[in-house]
Every structure is written in structure tokens, then in C-alpha cells.
Design a protein around this motif. Structure first.
Motif, PDB file in Angstrom:
ATOM      1  N   TYR A  98      -3.211   4.254  -6.449  1.00  0.00           N
ATOM      2  CA  TYR A  98      -2.838   3.758  -5.128  1.00  0.00           C
ATOM      3  C   TYR A  98      -3.698   2.558  -4.777  1.00  0.00           C
ATOM      4  N   SER A 146       0.782  10.015   0.885  1.00  0.00           N
ATOM      5  CA  SER A 146       0.342  11.114   0.025  1.00  0.00           C
ATOM      6  C   SER A 146      -0.640  12.031   0.734  1.00  0.00           C
ATOM      7  N   PHE A 195      -0.154   5.726  -0.550  1.00  0.00           N
ATOM      8  CA  PHE A 195      -1.437   6.379  -0.353  1.00  0.00           C
ATOM      9  C   PHE A 195      -1.495   7.178   0.942  1.00  0.00           C
ATOM     10  N   TYR A 229       0.823  -1.206   0.000  1.00  0.00           N
ATOM     11  CA  TYR A 229       0.000   0.000   0.000  1.00  0.00           C
ATOM     12  C   TYR A 229       0.858   1.257   0.000  1.00  0.00           C
ATOM     13  N   SER A 260      -5.174   1.217  -1.074  1.00  0.00           N
ATOM     14  CA  SER A 260      -5.236   1.667   0.314  1.00  0.00           C
ATOM     15  C   SER A 260      -5.861   0.590   1.190  1.00  0.00           C
TER      16      SER A 260
END
Length: 301
Positions: free
Chosen positions: A118, A68, A65, A62, A120
Motif C-alpha cells: 500500500y 483495508s 490502505f 492511495y 498511505s
């Protein structure tokens, strides 16, 4: 002298504007949940963002994400249908869409103009059937059937056929059996969660959830009738009596359990009772337009 002063003033104003807007804002589309509101979802995401440690290390699967979220503020937009959300992504009104993993993989497989941005793992969702509070007998009948289907492997078998198979080779739609004179249970479907909830080429409901419902109807010896509604209209369909059953997320925030935040979702609001979950997903997929998939990219499909 005055010209030099005005030029300096303009530069100061411009530099101040840059410093105040250097944080990138990402517009994220989400299919509207029944158990929360857009404002509450946004508030929960903002709180989560503020509490992420600077040195937070994500699982490699992951990667990116959660990190970010520290540099890209996200504005959430709820949509009442998957098609509206996809069209908003194509037109550039939003930058990305967030979908449950099974749905994201399906959308990706039939839309080559999208790509994964992404993956998540913020929410864990269990899909249940929702009923009006007074319909406890119907809820109990569904729970009995679902428990037996779980025990004998029917649920796993249907999951493999509809959810975990190639999107181009999905089985034919499951049609409910007809039981003359028996009670009819009306179920609202949206088609917004393929291959879990979708419509076939003839416009008829199909997918994993309708296959589950067809089997429940056979076991209860009751007729199942589908009515089409938008995602955002499921509540109204249930409480107005247009539908006896709707699909419902049982959602729990699972990312970074050590962070104490107010829950974003209310799984069972007043007036609603839920069946046991019959499908779960542990992660979400964030999709964006693929590189070179703007105007000219449309001709590549």
C-alpha cells in the motif's frame, strides 16, 4: 444419542470460534518514533480505524490502505532498528513494514524480495534536529545555517543528490571539515533511514542528513563528530550527553482532517527543543514480502 449430542456441541464451539476470529489481524512493523509510544500509536490507529466512514473514498494513488483498516485490524510493533524490522518481516514474525516514502523506495530498490503493498497518507513528517532544552544557542545557530542553506538552494541540491537519485549511484559520503581548536558538536546517527540517514560500505555515516550536517559544520566553523546509536537509544544519547544533537521527526497526522481525534505524537516533549525542519515527506509506503519470495525466493537475489 450421546455421540450425536457431543458432535453437535463440538460443531457449535467450532462455529463460534470462527465467528469470533473472522477479522484478519495484520502485524505491522514501524521504526520506533521518539515522539510517541507503541501503545499510543496503536491506540491512535484504532481510533482512526473506528472513525473511518463506510463510504470513505480514497485518492486513487492511495487506494486500498485506509479501506483495508476497516477489514484488517493492525497490531503495531515498534522496532529499534531497520535491520531488526526487516529480519522480522523475512522470518514471518510480522506481515508488513511501514516506512516514509523516500526510505521505502530505497529499501525496495535494494531488496527485490519486497514489494509495495500500500501507499498511505496518514502522517506528514518533517525531519528536524533535536537538542537539549538548555542548548538554545546551538539550536539557533543550526536554524540560522539551515535558513541560509534553504535560501541559497543548498538544501534542495543535497536532496536531489542523496534522496532523489538512483540508490545504486549515490554520491560519495560527505565528510565534515576539520577545524582545529574549534568546538566539536556530537551527532547521534542510526543508519535506519536510508538514504536520509545511513552507513556507507566502510561503516561510516553517510546520506542526506550527514551531508546537511557537514555543510552546517562548515558554515558554523565547528567540528561535527558522529556517534552510532540505535533508533530507540536516541533519547538516552541526547540526555546522557553522549550526543549534542539527534535526528527527530516532527510528525502531524494529516489523513481525514475532518475527524477530530487526540494527537498521537508529541513533537516536543519536556526537555527537548527542535530546529526548523530540513526535510519533509507526505506519505508512507507499506512493504510486504513479494510473491514467491519465501525460502526459495531468497535464491533469486
Amino acid at each position: 444419542m450421546m455421540k450425536r449430542f457431543l458432535l453437535s456441541l463440538i460443531l457449535i464451539i467450532l462455529s463460534a470460534g470462527v465467528s469470533q476470529s473472522d477479522e484478519k489481524v495484520i502485524h505491522t512493523g514501524v521504526i520506533g518514533y521518539l515522539g510517541t509510544t507503541e501503545a499510543k500509536f496503536q491506540s491512535g490507529l484504532d481510533v482512526f480505524r473506528d472513525l473511518i466512514p463506510q463510504d470513505y473514498q480514497e485518492d486513487i494513488m492511495y487506494s486500498g490502505f485506509v479501506r483495508s483498516l476497516k477489514t484488517e485490524k493492525r497490531t503495531v510493533h515498534f522496532f529499534s532498528s531497520l535491520m531488526r524490522m526487516i529480519m522480522s518481516l523475512r522470518s514471518g514474525r510480522i506481515d508488513e513494514i511501514m516506512l516514509p516514502d523516500a526510505v521505502g523506495n530505497y529499501v525496495l530498490s535494494v531488496n527485490p524480495s519486497f514489494e509495495i503493498k500500500y501507499m498511505s497518507k496518514i502522517f506528514s513528517s518533517g525531519l528536524s534536529f533535536a537538542f537539549r532544552q538548555e542548548d538554545t544557542a546551538l539550536r539557533d545557530d543550526f536554524n540560522t545555517a539551515l535558513s541560509a542553506m534553504k535560501e541559497d538552494g543548498t538544501i534542495d541540491g543535497l536532496s536531489m543528490k542523496f534522496v532523489h537519485s538512483d540508490s545504486k549511484n549515490l554520491p560519495k559520503p560527505e565528510r565534515p571539515d576539520d577545524f582545529p581548536g574549534a568546538k566539536t558538536i556530537t551527532v547521534a546517527v542510526t543508519g535506519d533511514l536510508p538514504p536520509v540517514d545511513m552507513f556507507a560500505g566502510d561503516g561510516k555515516p553517510t546520506g542526506y542528513s550527514t551531508a546537511i550536517l557537514s555543510e552546517i559544520g562548515r558554515r558554523l566553523k565547528k567540528n561535527i563528530r558522529f556517534v552510532n546509536v540505535e533508533s530507540g537509544a536516541r533519547n538516552n544519547a541526547l540526555f546522557s550527553g553522549r550526543a549534542d544533537v539527534v535526528f527527530w521527526y516532527r510528525t502531524t497526522e494529516i489523513a481525514m482532517k475532518d475527524i477530530d481525534t487526540e494527537p498521537v505524537f508529541i513533537d516536543t516533549p519536556d526537555g527537548v527543543i527542535l530546529s526548523v525542519p530540513y526535510f519533509t515527506w507526505q506519505r508512507e509506503i507499506v512493504l510486504k514480502m513479494a510473491e514467491q519470495s519465501g525460502f526459495w525466493g531468497l535464491f533469486k537475489r
